[in-house]
Motif scaffolding. Sequence first.
Motif, mmCIF file in Angstrom:
data_model
loop_
_atom_site.group_PDB
_atom_site.id
_atom_site.type_symbol
_atom_site.label_atom_id
_atom_site.label_comp_id
_atom_site.label_asym_id
_atom_site.label_seq_id
_atom_site.Cartn_x
_atom_site.Cartn_y
_atom_site.Cartn_z
ATOM 1 N N ARG A 44 0.837 -1.210 0.000
ATOM 2 C CA ARG A 44 0.000 0.000 0.000
ATOM 3 C C ARG A 44 0.872 1.260 0.000
ATOM 4 N N ALA A 45 1.948 1.237 0.786
ATOM 5 C CA ALA A 45 2.836 2.397 0.836
ATOM 6 C C ALA A 45 3.456 2.654 -0.532
ATOM 7 N N MET A 46 3.877 1.592 -1.205
ATOM 8 C CA MET A 46 4.471 1.727 -2.540
ATOM 9 C C MET A 46 3.449 2.298 -3.534
ATOM 10 N N GLU A 47 2.222 1.792 -3.488
ATOM 11 C CA GLU A 47 1.179 2.286 -4.391
ATOM 12 C C GLU A 47 0.901 3.757 -4.155
ATOM 13 N N LEU A 48 0.810 4.147 -2.889
ATOM 14 C CA LEU A 48 0.554 5.555 -2.583
ATOM 15 C C LEU A 48 1.715 6.448 -3.012
ATOM 16 N N ARG A 49 2.938 6.002 -2.766
ATOM 17 C CA ARG A 49 4.112 6.787 -3.197
ATOM 18 C C ARG A 49 4.097 6.990 -4.706
ATOM 19 N N THR A 50 3.802 5.924 -5.426
ATOM 20 C CA THR A 50 3.770 6.001 -6.891
ATOM 21 C C THR A 50 2.679 6.962 -7.352
ATOM 22 N N MET A 51 1.498 6.870 -6.747
ATOM 23 C CA MET A 51 0.383 7.752 -7.115
ATOM 24 C C MET A 51 0.752 9.209 -6.879
ATOM 25 N N VAL A 52 1.311 9.507 -5.707
ATOM 26 C CA VAL A 52 1.669 10.886 -5.383
ATOM 27 C C VAL A 52 2.753 11.394 -6.325
ATOM 28 N N LYS A 53 3.737 10.560 -6.595
ATOM 29 C CA LYS A 53 4.812 10.963 -7.509
ATOM 30 C C LYS A 53 4.249 11.291 -8.889
ATOM 31 N N GLN A 68 -3.152 20.022 -0.246
ATOM 32 C CA GLN A 68 -3.061 20.159 1.204
ATOM 33 C C GLN A 68 -3.329 18.820 1.889
ATOM 34 N N ALA A 69 -4.317 18.075 1.409
ATOM 35 C CA ALA A 69 -4.620 16.763 1.993
ATOM 36 C C ALA A 69 -3.448 15.808 1.818
ATOM 37 N N ILE A 70 -2.832 15.832 0.655
ATOM 38 C CA ILE A 70 -1.673 14.968 0.398
ATOM 39 C C ILE A 70 -0.517 15.387 1.303
ATOM 40 N N ASP A 71 -0.272 16.687 1.371
ATOM 41 C CA ASP A 71 0.842 17.199 2.176
ATOM 42 C C ASP A 71 0.643 16.949 3.674
ATOM 43 N N LYS A 72 -0.605 17.029 4.151
ATOM 44 C CA LYS A 72 -0.867 16.884 5.586
ATOM 45 C C LYS A 72 -1.112 15.443 6.012
ATOM 46 N N GLN A 73 -1.605 14.603 5.114
ATOM 47 C CA GLN A 73 -1.985 13.246 5.478
ATOM 48 C C GLN A 73 -1.063 12.197 4.874
ATOM 49 N N LEU A 74 -1.005 12.157 3.552
ATOM 50 C CA LEU A 74 -0.272 11.086 2.881
ATOM 51 C C LEU A 74 1.233 11.162 3.083
ATOM 52 N N LEU A 75 1.818 12.294 2.785
ATOM 53 C CA LEU A 75 3.276 12.381 2.839
ATOM 54 C C LEU A 75 3.840 12.130 4.242
ATOM 55 N N PRO A 76 3.283 12.741 5.297
ATOM 56 C CA PRO A 76 3.803 12.430 6.635
ATOM 57 C C PRO A 76 3.619 10.960 7.019
ATOM 58 N N ALA A 77 2.478 10.376 6.673
ATOM 59 C CA ALA A 77 2.235 8.970 6.999
ATOM 60 C C ALA A 77 3.203 8.058 6.245
ATOM 61 N N LEU A 78 3.463 8.373 4.992
ATOM 62 C CA LEU A 78 4.412 7.569 4.215
ATOM 63 C C LEU A 78 5.830 7.710 4.759
ATOM 64 N N ALA A 79 6.202 8.917 5.137
ATOM 65 C CA ALA A 79 7.539 9.135 5.705
ATOM 66 C C ALA A 79 7.685 8.381 7.022
ATOM 67 N N GLN A 80 6.661 8.444 7.853
ATOM 68 C CA GLN A 80 6.705 7.738 9.138
ATOM 69 C C GLN A 80 6.750 6.230 8.923
ATOM 70 N N GLN A 83 10.225 5.290 7.717
ATOM 71 C CA GLN A 83 11.201 5.404 8.793
ATOM 72 C C GLN A 83 11.075 4.238 9.773
ATOM 73 N N SER A 84 9.867 3.829 10.083
ATOM 74 C CA SER A 84 9.673 2.763 11.059
ATOM 75 C C SER A 84 9.891 1.378 10.483
ATOM 76 N N HIS A 85 9.925 1.260 9.144
ATOM 77 C CA HIS A 85 10.096 -0.049 8.518
ATOM 78 C C HIS A 85 11.398 -0.187 7.748
ATOM 79 N N SER A 86 12.338 0.719 7.993
ATOM 80 C CA SER A 86 13.646 0.587 7.355
ATOM 81 C C SER A 86 14.686 0.260 8.425
ATOM 82 N N ALA A 87 15.784 -0.222 7.977
ATOM 83 C CA ALA A 87 16.934 -0.572 8.842
ATOM 84 C C ALA A 87 16.986 -2.015 9.171
#
Length: 87
Positions: A44-53, A68-80, A83-87
Amino acid sequence: MMYADLIDQEDLLSQLKALGFSVPPGATAEQACECAVRGLNNERAMELRTMVKQMYTSSASIQPAVRQAIDKQLLPALAQYQQSHSA
């Protein structure tokens, strides 16, 4: 309705639904983005990243409420999520 040069709320909802996200009828762009980020997983994260890009790199203008919805909702959630699923 999407015209060659404008991405509006209906377009966002249609794209999310086409990707298989459950979006309630009559949802605002912000509500739709909130629904899309619930229960994120790798696919789901990959699909959303691709859509936004695709939206951000297209020649179309994005309606301010949608951006504004993408900037406030999608992008922060994808970044979080990333961050929590890498490493």
